[in-house]
Design a protein around this motif. Structure first.
Motif, PDB file in Angstrom:
ATOM      1  N   VAL A  88       0.836  -1.205   0.000  1.00 12.13           N
ATOM      2  CA  VAL A  88       0.000   0.000   0.000  1.00 12.13           C
ATOM      3  C   VAL A  88       0.867   1.250   0.000  1.00 12.13           C
ATOM      4  O   VAL A  88       0.603   2.203  -0.746  1.00 12.13           O
ATOM      5  N   VAL A  89       1.901   1.269   0.805  1.00 13.84           N
ATOM      6  CA  VAL A  89       2.786   2.446   0.884  1.00 13.84           C
ATOM      7  C   VAL A  89       3.436   2.715  -0.465  1.00 13.84           C
ATOM      8  O   VAL A  89       3.493   3.863  -0.933  1.00 13.84           O
ATOM      9  N   ILE A  90       3.937   1.653  -1.122  1.00 18.78           N
ATOM     10  CA  ILE A  90       4.603   1.838  -2.426  1.00 18.78           C
ATOM     11  C   ILE A  90       3.615   2.360  -3.467  1.00 18.78           C
ATOM     12  O   ILE A  90       3.889   3.337  -4.175  1.00 18.78           O
ATOM     13  N   VAL A  91       2.449   1.724  -3.554  1.00 17.88           N
ATOM     14  CA  VAL A  91       1.472   2.114  -4.577  1.00 17.88           C
ATOM     15  C   VAL A  91       0.940   3.517  -4.305  1.00 17.88           C
ATOM     16  O   VAL A  91       0.845   4.342  -5.222  1.00 17.88           O
ATOM     17  N   TRP A  92       0.614   3.815  -3.063  1.00 14.82           N
ATOM     18  CA  TRP A  92       0.082   5.146  -2.740  1.00 14.82           C
ATOM     19  C   TRP A  92       1.156   6.217  -2.887  1.00 14.82           C
ATOM     20  O   TRP A  92       0.859   7.356  -3.213  1.00 14.82           O
ATOM     21  N   SER A  93       2.412   5.851  -2.632  1.00 17.12           N
ATOM     22  CA  SER A  93       3.505   6.805  -2.838  1.00 17.12           C
ATOM     23  C   SER A  93       3.626   7.180  -4.311  1.00 17.12           C
ATOM     24  O   SER A  93       3.790   8.357  -4.653  1.00 17.12           O
TER      25      SER A  93
END
Length: 616
Positions: free
Chosen positions: A188-193
């Protein structure tokens, strides 16, 4: 002066406050998620299994959305990539005794490399053929793991045991629940970043407006392959986490799983933050929570999917977003853009200051003996020579089919000449691709505005700065963590806003979606995107197409200002009156050959031009 400084300081402070607020909000969300995960880790086996399977498929849905939603590549190979991660972890642990934590980077990187290779091969085709290529990949992987003895065949093989927490951390509950939960959080962090970064509009430009992206300096093919590799790496992460949930068998990774992952993305809402997660939770939990006949279940799934595709193509999240947009919809500015707010020098001031700047004798662009044909044996351009002086406005005219657009595509890098040379700012560029031209100071516009319709006017203008922002793609993986990224965000917004103001689009237009603006604003938006990076050579392909008389005058003033700023402008246009009044020099083509090239007055008086173009 003091008031202006105070306003700028106020805007900077507001931007910092907003960044701090967003950062605190993100930290709060992570804390809430970890607290929820603690509850799952202490829950019953049923709750844990339901949450873990949902999290694994959410990782897969998010990974697929990276390519399907952001770059338009509909992959049916993610089940195969998922299988590689799961089987690699299981077999290397069972047969070689490798530690599961060592296997984590091996699974992620290894499957990512497979994704890069598969992407590089599959991207030679596009659309349906890309989906078929990746579908075949899943079939091949499924056949191999079903038939090979060391994989356990159709019976499968028991997955590795994830180590329990040390005694001092036993209060955290199930270690597997934390393993899967943290893998999901990282995804989630990678995609939302990426979605929060300046790279996100670039990805959408590759998906919806590839020529525009390439003209801004984006190596579209390379970016697509690398994004597919990242998507594959996340599928490998999902496989690594899934291997700890019990048995690993071929039936868990067959082609229907690839289809189900795609259904999750589309049902929840493709290219939305929460859509793939919602779709994954629904599809994975539905058959467990509602125990019904498998055939009836598939019928229900199919009916829901058809209804979404036909009536709500943006999925569940898309429905909510559309309703919210209607509720808070604000009226757009007047349909015809106002005059530029920030014209640096008014006409009266220019006259008082002196004459128009003199055109330099230095050559900014030179085309020598260029020949080109789309099909061998057929010549579209034959021995074209053209010299464009620095700081001039140079017109390129000719009847339909004369080769104007082909010549523009050769200069901008969309095509390569069969023979001949093209030199810009002292450098040979005829073998340089379109993505390499902005580094040589060349930008262009298109006959029909090629923009990302779901983005705002300002975001589209900011795409033109891609080649000016260093390491934009690499930093996007953790964009909010880099102080330089926050500075770049502010700089892009500031420069894009200024570029829009220079073409007469004030702050009222900046936040409007391109899909909601009139044609004239689209044309001016692509002009802003082409000039935001301050090119030395600007190519305008029919910039007046579909514009009103007031907008034509506005474009004329913009071109005069570009000339004052020392920009070399090449204009392709059918309106000969505009060309001869605006341009210093004009080149005329007919049937792929050069008719004449020289000063606007001399070309206008040329008998051959009157005969082949003006019809006199």
């Amino acid at each position: 002066m003091t008031a202006g400084i105070d306003m700028a300081a106020g805007r900077t402070e507001r931007a910092r406050s907003r960044s701090r607020f967003i950062g605190l909000g993100a930290v709060a969300l992570v804390v809430v998620y970890l607290a929820a995960n603690l509850g799952v880790a202490h829950g019953s086996y049923y709750v844990q299994n339901l949450a873990e399977v949902g999290a694994v498929f959410a990782i897969l849905a998010l990974s697929l959305d990276l390519v399907a939603g952001m770059t338009g590549l509909y992959s049916l190979g993610h089940a195969g990539l998922f299988a590689l991660g799961a089987y690699a972890t299981t077999l290397l642990n069972a047969n070689l005794g490798w530690n599961v934590f060592i296997l984590l980077p091996l699974s992620v990187v290894g499957v990512g490399i497979v994704g890069v290779v598969l992407g590089a091969l599959s991207l030679r085709v596009s659309g349906l053929y890309f989906a078929i290529m990746t579908f075949i990949f899943t079939l091949v992987v499924t056949v191999l793991i079903s038939d090979l003895d060391f994989t356990g065949g159709l019976q499968g093989i028991a997955g590795p045991t994830f180590p329990d927490f040390p005694e001092g951390l036993s209060f955290l509950g199930s270690s597997v629940a934390w393993c899967v939960g943290i893998a999901f959080l990282v995804t989630v962090v990678i995609v939302w970043s990426i979605r929060s970064s300046a790279f996100y509009p670039v990805l959408l430009a590759i998906r919806d407006a590839e020529p525009f992206a390439a003209s801004a300096g984006v190596r579209t093919g390379v970016v697509r392959v690398m994004m597919f590799g990242l998507s594959a790496a996340l599928a490998g992460l999902a496989g690594w986490a899934f291997s700890f949930l019990g048995f690993v068998s071929p039936g868990q990774f067959n082609w229907t799983v690839s289809v189900n992952i795609l259904v999750m993305v589309i049902l929840g809402g493709i290219n939305t933050r929460l859509g793939p997660i919602i779709g994954a939770i629904f599809i994975s939990a539905f058959p467990v929570v509602i125990s019904i006949d498998p055939l009836v279940q598939e019928v229900i799934f199919g009916a829901i999917f058809v209804l979404v595709i036909v009536f709500f193509p943006r999925g569940i999240v898309g429905i909510v977003t559309s309703l919210a947009r209607r509720i808070r919809r604000r009226p757009l500015p007047a349909t015809e853009p106002s005059a530029p707010d920030t014209a640096p020098i008014a006409e009266a001031e220019l006259a008082a200051a002196g004459e128009e700047p003199q055109v330099s004798d230095e050559i900014a662009l030179e085309v020598r003996d260029v020949r080109f044909g789309y099909v061998r044996g057929t010549t579209v351009l034959d021995g074209i020579d053209m010299r464009v002086r620095r700081g001039s406005i140079h017109g390129l005219i000719g009847p339909n089919g004369s080769g104007k657009s082909t010549l523009v595509n050769l200069i901008s890098g969309a095509l390569r000449p069969t023979t001949g040379t093209i030199e810009a700012n002292g450098h040979r560029i005829e073998r340089l691709g379109a993505a390499g031209r902005p580094a040589r100071g060349i930008m262009r516009t298109f006959q029909t505005a090629v923009l990302v319709r779901e983005l705002s006017v300002r975001q589209n203008a900011g795409i033109g700065l891609y080649s000016r922002v260093p390491r934009i793609s690499g930093r996007s993986l953790a964009w909010p963590l880099f102080p330089s990224a926050h500075r770049d965000d502010r700089a892009i917004r500031t420069r894009a806003t200024a570029a829009l103001a220079r073409v007469g689009l004030g702050s009222g237009w900046a936040t409007a979606r391109v899909a909601d603006v009139p044609h004239g604003v689209e044309q001016l938006t692509q002009l802003a995107a082409a000039t935001v990076g301050e090119p030395s050579i600007l190519i305008l392909d029919e910039p007046l197409a579909g514009l009103s008389s007031g907008e034509v005058e506005q474009v004329s003033e913009i071109l005069r200002q570009l000339k004052r700023d020392g920009v070399t402008v090449i204009v392709v246009e059918h309106q000969t009156r505009f060309i001869f009044e605006m341009c210093d020099e004009v080149t005329v083509l007919a049937a792929g050959e050069l008719v004449t090239s020289g000063s606007a007055a001399a070309v206008r008086a040329d008998e051959r031009v009157r005969e082949v173009y003006l019809g006199q």
